[in-house]
Structures are given as structure tokens and as C-alpha cells.
Design a protein around this motif. Sequence first.
Motif, PDB file in Angstrom:
ATOM      1  N   VAL A 187      94.078 -49.180  11.288  1.00 54.76           N
ATOM      2  CA  VAL A 187      93.149 -49.925  10.449  1.00 54.76           C
ATOM      3  C   VAL A 187      92.854 -49.114   9.200  1.00 54.76           C
ATOM      4  N   ASP A 188      93.052 -49.724   8.027  1.00 55.75           N
ATOM      5  CA  ASP A 188      92.702 -49.118   6.740  1.00 55.75           C
ATOM      6  C   ASP A 188      91.542 -49.924   6.176  1.00 55.75           C
ATOM      7  N   VAL A 189      90.318 -49.458   6.443  1.00 53.54           N
ATOM      8  CA  VAL A 189      89.112 -50.194   6.054  1.00 53.54           C
ATOM      9  C   VAL A 189      89.059 -50.378   4.543  1.00 53.54           C
ATOM     10  N   GLU A 190      89.317 -49.321   3.784  1.00 52.55           N
ATOM     11  CA  GLU A 190      89.216 -49.388   2.321  1.00 52.55           C
ATOM     12  C   GLU A 190      90.184 -50.392   1.713  1.00 52.55           C
ATOM     13  N   ALA A 191      91.395 -50.460   2.265  1.00 51.12           N
ATOM     14  CA  ALA A 191      92.405 -51.377   1.733  1.00 51.12           C
ATOM     15  C   ALA A 191      92.283 -52.779   2.339  1.00 51.12           C
ATOM     16  N   GLY A 192      91.515 -52.896   3.422  1.00 52.14           N
ATOM     17  CA  GLY A 192      91.376 -54.192   4.074  1.00 52.14           C
ATOM     18  C   GLY A 192      92.637 -54.624   4.804  1.00 52.14           C
ATOM     19  N   ARG A 193      93.348 -53.629   5.364  1.00 52.48           N
ATOM     20  CA  ARG A 193      94.602 -53.924   6.052  1.00 52.48           C
ATOM     21  C   ARG A 193      94.581 -53.410   7.487  1.00 52.48           C
ATOM     22  N   VAL A 194      95.237 -54.173   8.349  1.00 45.70           N
ATOM     23  CA  VAL A 194      95.412 -53.780   9.740  1.00 45.70           C
ATOM     24  C   VAL A 194      96.903 -53.901  10.051  1.00 45.70           C
ATOM     25  N   THR A 195      97.480 -52.825  10.554  1.00 48.96           N
ATOM     26  CA  THR A 195      98.892 -52.819  10.925  1.00 48.96           C
ATOM     27  C   THR A 195      98.991 -52.702  12.439  1.00 48.96           C
ATOM     28  N   VAL A 196      99.796 -53.587  13.013  1.00 45.39           N
ATOM     29  CA  VAL A 196      99.938 -53.641  14.468  1.00 45.39           C
ATOM     30  C   VAL A 196     101.405 -53.479  14.834  1.00 45.39           C
ATOM     31  N   ALA A 197     101.675 -52.520  15.714  1.00 40.97           N
ATOM     32  CA  ALA A 197     103.011 -52.353  16.273  1.00 40.97           C
ATOM     33  C   ALA A 197     102.977 -52.952  17.680  1.00 40.97           C
ATOM     34  N   SER A 198     103.934 -53.821  17.952  1.00 41.57           N
ATOM     35  CA  SER A 198     103.953 -54.512  19.237  1.00 41.57           C
ATOM     36  C   SER A 198     105.386 -54.715  19.719  1.00 41.57           C
ATOM     37  N   ASP A 199     105.494 -55.114  20.986  1.00 41.39           N
ATOM     38  CA  ASP A 199     106.814 -55.341  21.574  1.00 41.39           C
ATOM     39  C   ASP A 199     107.562 -56.470  20.880  1.00 41.39           C
ATOM     40  N   GLY A 200     106.828 -57.438  20.352  1.00 45.67           N
ATOM     41  CA  GLY A 200     107.415 -58.585  19.654  1.00 45.67           C
ATOM     42  C   GLY A 200     106.378 -59.179  18.720  1.00 45.67           C
TER      43      GLY A 200
ATOM     44  N   MET B 245     110.873 -53.325  18.660  1.00 46.58           N
ATOM     45  CA  MET B 245     109.476 -53.186  18.277  1.00 46.58           C
ATOM     46  C   MET B 245     109.252 -53.949  16.977  1.00 46.58           C
ATOM     47  N   SER B 246     108.125 -54.616  16.934  1.00 45.62           N
ATOM     48  CA  SER B 246     107.741 -55.401  15.766  1.00 45.62           C
ATOM     49  C   SER B 246     106.528 -54.754  15.115  1.00 45.62           C
ATOM     50  N   LYS B 247     106.494 -54.751  13.784  1.00 43.09           N
ATOM     51  CA  LYS B 247     105.364 -54.188  13.056  1.00 43.09           C
ATOM     52  C   LYS B 247     104.878 -55.235  12.066  1.00 43.09           C
ATOM     53  N   SER B 248     103.587 -55.569  12.139  1.00 45.91           N
ATOM     54  CA  SER B 248     103.003 -56.580  11.255  1.00 45.91           C
ATOM     55  C   SER B 248     101.770 -56.009  10.582  1.00 45.91           C
ATOM     56  N   THR B 249     101.591 -56.367   9.303  1.00 42.96           N
ATOM     57  CA  THR B 249     100.418 -55.943   8.564  1.00 42.96           C
ATOM     58  C   THR B 249      99.625 -57.181   8.159  1.00 42.96           C
ATOM     59  N   TYR B 250      98.325 -57.124   8.411  1.00 43.63           N
ATOM     60  CA  TYR B 250      97.434 -58.249   8.141  1.00 43.63           C
ATOM     61  C   TYR B 250      96.350 -57.836   7.154  1.00 43.63           C
TER      62      TYR B 250
END
Length: 70
Positions: free
Chosen positions: A35-48, A1-6
Motif C-alpha cells: 500500500v502506497d498511501v501518498e500515491a493512493g495505490r495498492v498493489t496486490v500479488a496473487s495466484d491469479g 503469479m499475477s500482479k495488479s495495481t489499483y
Amino acid sequence: MSKSTYTVTGMTCGHCADAITEELTTLSGVQKVEVDVEAGRVTVASDGPLANEDVRAALTEAGDYELVGV
């Protein structure tokens, strides 16, 4: 599993978070979106790892949101 924060600009409310979550979950392999609206961050957990272009396209489809720093 891959986790990315944008870092994403243009988010202001819960509706923004819902729209972004809905679009990102359509990407192949995405398991979970936070989604963290206040911080302006989106974290996505995906297969890759996800292609930045795919994330950017999903954000554009969701509304007037911009992927920053990628």
C-alpha cells in the motif's frame, strides 16, 4: 503469479494501509499486498487475477475506501 495495481481513495495514514492489507490478504490466492498511501495505490500479488468486485468488497470492509477507475 499475477500482479495488479489499483487506485484507492480515502487512505490517509499507516492505519489505513494496515486495514487494507489485512482485508485484501483474506482474499483467496493473495500472496502480498503493498500500500502506497501518498500515491493512493495498492498493489496486490496473487495466484491469479482477482475479481474487481472482490477487491471493492474488501476495501469497503476495511473502511471508507473506494476503488477508482475499475
